[in-house]
Design an enzyme around this catalytic site. Structure first.
Site, PDB file in Angstrom:
ATOM      1  N   ARG A  31      -7.978  -0.474   5.836  1.00 33.66           N
ATOM      2  CA  ARG A  31      -7.373   0.517   5.221  1.00 33.66           C
ATOM      3  C   ARG A  31      -5.919  -0.122   4.534  1.00 33.66           C
ATOM      4  NH1 ARG A  31      -5.378   4.993   8.783  1.00 33.66           N
ATOM      5  NH2 ARG A  31      -4.083   5.197   6.823  1.00 33.66           N
TER       6      ARG A  31
ATOM      7  N   ASP B  52       5.823   0.116  11.923  1.00 36.46           N
ATOM      8  CA  ASP B  52       5.035  -0.090  11.651  1.00 36.46           C
ATOM      9  C   ASP B  52       4.618  -1.786  11.876  1.00 36.46           C
ATOM     10  OD1 ASP B  52       4.150   2.073  10.539  1.00 36.46           O
ATOM     11  OD2 ASP B  52       3.930   1.427   8.284  1.00 36.46           O
TER      12      ASP B  52
ATOM     13  N   LYS C 157       0.838  -1.193  -0.013  1.00 43.50           N
ATOM     14  CA  LYS C 157       0.043  -0.141  -0.028  1.00 43.50           C
ATOM     15  C   LYS C 157       0.691   1.315   0.087  1.00 43.50           C
ATOM     16  CE  LYS C 157      -1.569   1.543   3.983  1.00 43.50           C
ATOM     17  NZ  LYS C 157      -1.324   3.150   4.402  1.00 43.50           N
ATOM     18  N   ASN C 158       1.748   1.310   0.853  1.00 45.30           N
ATOM     19  CA  ASN C 158       2.709   2.316   0.905  1.00 45.30           C
ATOM     20  C   ASN C 158       3.512   2.654  -0.317  1.00 45.30           C
ATOM     21  OD1 ASN C 158       1.605   2.956   3.462  1.00 45.30           O
ATOM     22  ND2 ASN C 158       3.286   2.542   4.608  1.00 45.30           N
TER      23      ASN C 158
ATOM     24  N   ILE D  81       9.939   6.534  16.570  1.00 42.21           N
ATOM     25  CA  ILE D  81       9.644   7.419  15.201  1.00 42.21           C
ATOM     26  C   ILE D  81       8.296   8.100  15.500  1.00 42.21           C
ATOM     27  CG2 ILE D  81       8.771   7.127  12.787  1.00 42.21           C
ATOM     28  CD1 ILE D  81      11.799   6.082  13.323  1.00 42.21           C
TER      29      ILE D  81
ATOM     30  N   ARG E 166       1.604  14.507  13.724  1.00 47.00           N
ATOM     31  CA  ARG E 166       2.210  14.173  12.447  1.00 47.00           C
ATOM     32  C   ARG E 166       2.166  15.280  11.489  1.00 47.00           C
ATOM     33  NH1 ARG E 166       0.444   7.934  10.528  1.00 47.00           N
ATOM     34  NH2 ARG E 166       2.357   8.643   9.221  1.00 47.00           N
ATOM     35  N   PRO E 167       3.246  16.273  11.839  1.00 43.36           N
ATOM     36  CA  PRO E 167       3.418  17.447  10.893  1.00 43.36           C
ATOM     37  C   PRO E 167       3.922  17.140   9.537  1.00 43.36           C
ATOM     38  CG  PRO E 167       5.218  17.217  12.423  1.00 43.36           C
ATOM     39  CD  PRO E 167       4.458  16.096  12.663  1.00 43.36           C
ATOM     40  N   ILE E 168       3.723  18.156   8.546  1.00 46.48           N
ATOM     41  CA  ILE E 168       4.312  18.053   7.226  1.00 46.48           C
ATOM     42  C   ILE E 168       5.195  19.271   6.664  1.00 46.48           C
ATOM     43  CG2 ILE E 168       2.540  16.362   6.394  1.00 46.48           C
ATOM     44  CD1 ILE E 168       1.328  18.740   4.619  1.00 46.48           C
ATOM     45  N   ASP E 169       5.612  19.774   8.155  1.00 43.94           N
ATOM     46  CA  ASP E 169       6.533  21.198   7.855  1.00 43.94           C
ATOM     47  C   ASP E 169       7.422  20.692   6.720  1.00 43.94           C
ATOM     48  OD1 ASP E 169       7.096  19.472  10.038  1.00 43.94           O
ATOM     49  OD2 ASP E 169       8.638  20.622  10.344  1.00 43.94           O
ATOM     50  N   LEU E 170       8.169  19.404   6.964  1.00 48.21           N
ATOM     51  CA  LEU E 170       9.315  19.554   6.108  1.00 48.21           C
ATOM     52  C   LEU E 170       8.932  19.211   4.344  1.00 48.21           C
ATOM     53  CD1 LEU E 170      10.859  16.750   8.306  1.00 48.21           C
ATOM     54  CD2 LEU E 170      11.437  19.160   8.157  1.00 48.21           C
TER      55      LEU E 170
ATOM     56  N   ARG F 282      -3.585  10.234   5.741  1.00 49.76           N
ATOM     57  CA  ARG F 282      -2.604  11.243   5.757  1.00 49.76           C
ATOM     58  C   ARG F 282      -1.722  11.420   4.448  1.00 49.76           C
ATOM     59  NH1 ARG F 282       1.621  13.552   8.656  1.00 49.76           N
ATOM     60  NH2 ARG F 282       3.348  13.030   7.795  1.00 49.76           N
TER      61      ARG F 282
ATOM     62  N   CYS G 231      -4.001   8.123  10.570  1.00 49.49           N
ATOM     63  CA  CYS G 231      -3.659   7.298  12.033  1.00 49.49           C
ATOM     64  C   CYS G 231      -3.828   8.547  12.909  1.00 49.49           C
ATOM     65  CB  CYS G 231      -2.467   6.602  11.695  1.00 49.49           C
ATOM     66  SG  CYS G 231      -2.400   5.344  10.614  1.00 49.49           S
TER      67      CYS G 231
HETATM   68  C1  UD1 Z   1       5.234   6.747   6.378  1.00 48.89           C
HETATM   69  C2  UD1 Z   1       4.371   5.401   6.190  1.00 48.89           C
HETATM   70  C3  UD1 Z   1       3.965   4.895   7.555  1.00 48.89           C
HETATM   71  C4  UD1 Z   1       4.950   4.553   8.394  1.00 48.89           C
HETATM   72  C5  UD1 Z   1       5.980   5.829   8.540  1.00 48.89           C
HETATM   73  C6  UD1 Z   1       7.271   5.396   9.158  1.00 48.89           C
HETATM   74  C7  UD1 Z   1       3.251   5.988   3.916  1.00 48.89           C
HETATM   75  C8  UD1 Z   1       1.713   6.216   3.418  1.00 48.89           C
HETATM   76  N1  UD1 Z   1       3.088   5.848   5.598  1.00 48.89           N
HETATM   77  O1  UD1 Z   1       4.352   7.700   6.971  1.00 48.89           O
HETATM   78  O2  UD1 Z   1       3.156   3.784   7.510  1.00 48.89           O
HETATM   79  O3  UD1 Z   1       4.737   4.232   9.896  1.00 48.89           O
HETATM   80  O4  UD1 Z   1       6.423   6.104   7.157  1.00 48.89           O
HETATM   81  O5  UD1 Z   1       8.050   4.544   8.572  1.00 48.89           O
HETATM   82  O6  UD1 Z   1       4.075   5.667   3.431  1.00 48.89           O
HETATM   83  N2  UD1 Z   1       7.748  14.465  10.731  1.00 48.89           N
HETATM   84  C9  UD1 Z   1       7.964  15.761  10.772  1.00 48.89           C
HETATM   85  N3  UD1 Z   1       7.643  16.766   9.703  1.00 48.89           N
HETATM   86  C10 UD1 Z   1       7.443  16.160   8.542  1.00 48.89           C
HETATM   87  C11 UD1 Z   1       7.114  15.010   8.190  1.00 48.89           C
HETATM   88  C12 UD1 Z   1       7.642  13.978   9.293  1.00 48.89           C
HETATM   89  O7  UD1 Z   1       8.394  16.196  12.058  1.00 48.89           O
HETATM   90  O8  UD1 Z   1       7.247  17.015   7.687  1.00 48.89           O
HETATM   91  C13 UD1 Z   1       8.103  13.438  11.655  1.00 48.89           C
HETATM   92  C14 UD1 Z   1       6.669  12.598  11.782  1.00 48.89           C
HETATM   93  O9  UD1 Z   1       6.110  13.095  13.034  1.00 48.89           O
HETATM   94  C15 UD1 Z   1       7.565  11.330  12.480  1.00 48.89           C
HETATM   95  C16 UD1 Z   1       8.847  11.152  11.807  1.00 48.89           C
HETATM   96  O10 UD1 Z   1       8.992  12.373  10.923  1.00 48.89           O
HETATM   97  O11 UD1 Z   1       7.914  11.554  13.724  1.00 48.89           O
HETATM   98  C17 UD1 Z   1       8.621  10.161  10.585  1.00 48.89           C
HETATM   99  O12 UD1 Z   1       7.670  10.438   9.684  1.00 48.89           O
HETATM  100  P1  UD1 Z   1       7.311  10.069   8.399  1.00 48.89           P
HETATM  101  O13 UD1 Z   1       8.464   9.120   7.543  1.00 48.89           O
HETATM  102  O14 UD1 Z   1       7.130  11.383   7.411  1.00 48.89           O
HETATM  103  O15 UD1 Z   1       5.884   9.333   8.088  1.00 48.89           O
HETATM  104  P2  UD1 Z   1       4.804   9.126   7.050  1.00 48.89           P
HETATM  105  O16 UD1 Z   1       5.702   9.383   5.701  1.00 48.89           O
HETATM  106  O17 UD1 Z   1       3.940  10.137   7.421  1.00 48.89           O
END
Ligand code: UD1
Length: 430
Positions: free
Chosen positions: A401, A309, A22-23, A331, A125-129, A96, A120
């Site tokens: 899901r 996961d 899925k991912n 994580i 779970r920010p997307i600031d990056l 997400r 989830c």
């Molecule tokens: C993806 C996977 C999810 C898996 C996770 C970690 C998908 C669709 N989902 O989620 O199943 O659990 O990788 O292997 O592929 N973070 C920030 N800022 C950002 C982005 C992330 O601070 O902009 C932090 C997150 O809060 C977390 C860490 O970085 O603590 C890792 O998150 P991330 O690798 O981004 O997880 P996802 O890509 O959402």
């Protein structure tokens, strides 16, 4: 709302097949936004997040055929016309991964409006990056009414250093960079196989990418991409869940259609606990749980470390191992939502911050339990498979899901599990 009714006690015997990841499928479907031509993806899993992604792309004007059959789970996506580059909240609130359309939409259309993701319930779970990277590439981003709007005439190559390793962040910015003007250098990238899968698709579409699967990725932007066809690799989390299911039930299970190289950390941890695992050819693993399981500590890490996961499933195994195991989640915050329900089934688990201490071996007793998110659901299934009596798992839409017809697959190897609609309700099937 569907429920699973599971009677524990049967060892799992036989062969169980793993579906596509899925991912990987989600970012690859988003990558179709980058071209006017058709993108064909095979080995797509039949799970709810893929259906959500289909609705998302369709609502923007894409044509998406999604067919499941005995031979092929395939989708054909054509984004010739993207009349409405908006990811609406109603569609993306449960997923997400919607942030994965942000980069490709700005790259292709010059504008993207994306509802801020839900998904989830694990930490905020920010997307600031993702946003920081797009800004470095020249996008302007405005946040209002629960939506992010990003605009750029044409994105420009940039030097992006991720403060933290992020899987979808790496994927999102990779998709933005392939159509940007000039060269992009991305450092501290995620190494996950899903990033490599996406990069292989983008390369087949005409992108110039070097270093995917390492922490430094170079992209030379091109002005146009074309259609391509790719087979999605097997789901390493589903495969890992089945390995634990074999071990915890004292079974003898062949996990077929998997990619053993993606499972190294999981395999070595299970072996350290006493499970016997052997490779049967390039894409099958046999797991045997014929000896006693014993304690072992685990700490989640980015790939190639032990995946977050798989943390919850490992905890289910630890309840059936002799001795005390600690499980550290590095994580995500709040990723111990399964613990309360497992304790109700008799597990001895204490949580202190990001560390859980599991004392085994404890007999588990069947109970009515609630799935609270995708990754917190699988350990409840595993616990129910070894519990004494009949468990009822509520809210299995979380399982749906990410796991394709898991009850049929488990029943095929001897588990007593069935899906019920509305078992406690008014008697009408949900
Ligand atoms: C993806 C996977 C999810 C898996 C996770 C970690 C998908 C669709 N989902 O989620 O199943 O659990 O990788 O292997 O592929 N973070 C920030 N800022 C950002 C982005 C992330 O601070 O902009 C932090 C997150 O809060 C977390 C860490 O970085 O603590 C890792 O998150 P991330 O690798 O981004 O997880 P996802 O890509 O959402």
């Amino acid at each position: 709302m569907d429920k699973f009714v599971i009677r524990g006690g049967n060892p799992l015997l036989g062969t169980i097949r793993v579906s596509g990841a899925k991912n990987s499928a989600l970012p690859c479907m988003s990558a179709a936004i980058l071209t006017e031509d058709e993108v064909v993806l095979e080995n797509i899993p039949q799970v709810r997040d893929i259906e959500t992604e289909r609705k998302l792309l369709t609502s923007m004007g894409a044509e998406v055929e999604l067919g499941y059959g005995r031979a092929q789970h395939r989708t054909t996506i054509c984004c010739r016309t993207l009349s409405d580059p908006v990811a609406k909240y109603e569609i993306v609130k449960t997923m997400r991964a919607s942030s994965l359309v942000l980069g490709p939409l700005v790259a292709r259309c010059g504008v993207a409006r994306v509802a801020q993701p839900g998904g989830c319930a694990i930490g905020d779970r920010p997307i600031d990056l993702h946003l920081k990277g797009l800004e470095l590439m020249g996008a302007t981003i405005v946040q209002e009414h629960g939506y992010l709007e990003a605009r750029a005439q044409r994105l420009k190559g940039a030097h992006i250093v991720f403060d933290k390793v992020t899987v979808t962040g790496t994927e999102d910015l990779l998709m933005a960079a392939v159509l940007a003007e000039g060269e992009t250098l991305m450092e501290n990238c995620a190494l996950e196989p899903e990033v490599t899968d996406l990069a292989a698709l983008l390369t087949a579409m005409g992108a110039c990418i070097q270093g995917a699967g390492t922490s430094t990725i170079h992209v030379q932007g091109v002005s146009k991409l074309h259609g391509a066809k790719r087979r999605i690799h097997p789901d390493r989390i589903e495969a890992g869940t089945f390995l634990i299911a074999g071990a915890i039930t004292g079974g003898d299970l062949v996990v077929a259609n998997c990619q053993p190289a993606h499972l190294s950390a999981v395999i070595s941890k299970l072996e350290a606990c006493g499970a016997r695992i052997e490779a049967l050819g390039p894409d099958s693993l046999r797991v045997r749980g014929d000896g006693p399981l014993h304690e072992n500590d685990v700490s989640t890490e980015e790939y190639p470390g032990f995946p977050t996961d798989m943390q919850a499933q490992y905890m289910a195994l630890a309840t059936q191992a002799e001795g005390t195991s600690t499980v550290k989640e590095n994580i995500f915050e709040n990723r111990f939502m399964h613990v309360g329900e497992m304790v109700r089934m008799g597990a001895n688990i204490r949580v202190d911050g990001r560390t859980a201490t599991v004392r085994g071996k404890t007999p588990l007793s069947a109970a009515a339990v609630m799935c609270s998110d995708l990754r917190a659901s699988a350990p409840l299934i595993l616990a129910a498979l070894v519990a004494d009596g009949e468990s009822i798992l509520d809210r299995v839409y979380h399982v749906d899901r990410g796991y394709e017809r898991i009850e049929e697959k488990l029943r095929g190897v001897g588990a007593q599990i069935r899906r019920m609609g509305n078992v406690f309700g008014n008697g009408k099937k949900a």
